[in-house]
Structures are given as structure tokens and as C-alpha cells.
Enzyme design. Sequence first.
Site, PDB file in Angstrom:
ATOM      1  N   LYS A  50      39.690  36.779  40.581  1.00 10.99           N
ATOM      2  CA  LYS A  50      38.374  36.745  41.233  1.00 10.99           C
ATOM      3  C   LYS A  50      37.774  35.339  41.138  1.00 10.99           C
ATOM      4  O   LYS A  50      37.215  34.821  42.098  1.00 10.99           O
ATOM      5  CB  LYS A  50      37.442  37.787  40.582  1.00 10.99           C
ATOM      6  N   GLN A  94      33.575  43.763  34.579  1.00  8.45           N
ATOM      7  CA  GLN A  94      34.946  44.238  34.753  1.00  8.45           C
ATOM      8  C   GLN A  94      35.145  45.545  33.960  1.00  8.45           C
ATOM      9  O   GLN A  94      34.867  45.602  32.771  1.00  8.45           O
ATOM     10  CB  GLN A  94      35.931  43.152  34.273  1.00  8.45           C
ATOM     11  N   ASP A 117      29.543  44.860  43.330  1.00  8.64           N
ATOM     12  CA  ASP A 117      30.616  45.863  43.255  1.00  8.64           C
ATOM     13  C   ASP A 117      30.196  47.157  43.963  1.00  8.64           C
ATOM     14  O   ASP A 117      31.026  48.019  44.240  1.00  8.64           O
ATOM     15  CB  ASP A 117      30.917  46.188  41.785  1.00  8.64           C
TER      16      ASP A 117
END
Length: 281
Positions: A50, A94, A117
Amino acid sequence: MIIDGKALAKEKRAEIAKQVEALKEKGVTPGLAVVLVGEDPASQIYVRNKHKACEEVGIYSRKITLPEETTEEEILKIIDELNNDPEIDGILVQLPLPKHIDPDKVILSISPDKDVDGFHPVNAGRLLTGQDGFFPCTPLAVMELIKSAGVDVSGKEAVVVGRSNIVGKPVSMLLLRENATVTICHSKTKDLADVCRRADILVAAVGRPEMITSDYVKEGAVVIDVGINRVGEKKVVGDVAFDEVKDKAAYITPVPGGVGPMTITMLLYNTLLSAQKRVSK
Ligand code: NDP
């Protein structure tokens, strides 16, 4: 026809890079903060990828690596700081988190307007009620892949296998928003192959290696394979038995090289979108 996720991702990332450049000319650099707790090797790879993808398109990326024993309180404090940090447009924690930390509590603490997200219940609600918001990256990737094949979703029979909060449910809502007739399947669905054979668009998000065989697929269907299943030491396969299904489907995504590369691309897109909203405020 094989839908090439890698090529599409390259194309989309070039477009994103241009828009990032345009924002920079206005004095705004989009920023993404990625929080990693602990040392899970797969998570470390995801975070590295990422970070690299951000750099490639000119998005500022801040990696916050915390030790396994970090407390929930400490993480919530860091997120609070990021929520108020003007350099940061997107916050991503994460997953999975260490067991002593409640992921729901952490996701709830992220400002819905920086939740790139798309996991915050406010954004899930926005998706459900047809409002603008941040929507999860893998479902957005699925929609982009379908569109790239020139397929009009409206009026089509779509079957989604899987009902998770990060893939199955949101992808179903996105398909519904585009006027597909959507059926959501799961482990209790009866006669799964029969239901799947109705699909003009079949999305597999199950996590079972090559479960969707040609018997599940209607001739000429569009098949999107979200699954990432490790078999043996090095091999990765999807949820779809690619070799046999590719001859029956009109369009199919491979694994690897299908949904995966587009997922990170949609994270970049969401971060750009957040920065664009900051400019227009
Ligand atoms: P989950 O394990 O959270 O959900 C799996 C879903 O599949 C559940 O709804 C489950 O049903 C359903 N299911 C399991 N077995 C069967 C069965 N035999 N028949 C019908 N349905 C079944 O997985 P995720 O949604 O998180 O991920 C799905 C797959 O996608 C995984 O392989 C994952 O690695 C991959 N993935 C890929 C991403 C990418 O970027 N390409 C991103 C995220 C995930 P029930 O609810 O009844 O248990």
C-alpha cells in the site's frame, strides 16, 4: 475473455496520479495513514504494498508501526490524532488486530470522513441508503472490473457467493445500486449450483479453493473471482476453477492478477476522493 486486473490497475493508477498532481498544484497533497499493530508477516507485506502504491501515484503515505503489546487505549489515541491531522485524508488500520484489541471499537473510532477502507458503520449505512460515502475497496474493484468489460449491470441477474461485511454484503449493495437483481448466497444456501447458474454476473467471495466449477456457471456469464487461497507452499488460486470455467464464461478474472491489483487501486482512489472533498469544503 480474461479481464486483466493488472492492466486495468495500471491505467487507473495513471489517472489517479494525474488527479493527485492537479491537487498538488492547488497546494494539497493527499495523505494516507496506515496503522499496523504487531508483526503478522502477511499484514507487513500488505502494508508495504500500500505504501509503495501511494508513492507511485504521489500520495503521501505515513506508516505507523506499533508493537504487538500496544493497548487499545493507545491505538484509539493515535487514531484520534490522525482524525485531527490536516495532512491525513485517509486512515487505514490493517486487520487482523492482536486478540486483546476489539477491531469494531477501533473502526468506530476512525472519522467516517477519513475511513478510506469503508468499514465504518456510518459508511456501511451510506452505502445501504444510497448516499455518497467511502465504500470498501474490494467491492469497488469488482465493480470496476465488470465495467471494464463493457457490461451494463442494470437489469442483470447478479449472484454473490459470500456475505462478509468487507466483500459479499457491500458488493451486493453496489450491484443493487446499479440496478442488478441481486441474490446473496452463503454457507446455508440450498442448491448453490442451481442458484449460481441463474447469474449473468457471478461474484465468488467464499475463501474456498476452486469451489465454483463450470457446473455453477451459465454459458456467457461474467465471473469475478475475489478469492485468494494459498495451496501448498507457493501457489495461490481463487474460488473459481479457472481452467474449466474460462471456456464457459464470457468474461472472467484470473487469480492472481484480477481483483487483487484493483483493490489497492481503489484505496488510492478513496484517498484521492477524500482529499478532493477537503479542497471543496
Ligand atoms: P469470509 O470468510 O469473511 O466470508 C466467506 C463467506 O463465504 C461467508 O459468507 C460464508 O458463509 C461463505 N461460504 C463459506 N463456505 C461456503 C460454501 N460452502 N457455500 C457457500 N458459501 C460459503 O471471507 P471474506 O469475504 O473476507 O473473503 C472471501 C475471499 O476473498 C477469501 O478468499 C479472501 O482471501 C478473499 N479476499 C480477497 C481480497 C482481494 O483483494 N482480492 C480482499 C478480501 C478478501 P457464512 O456467512 O454462512 O459463513
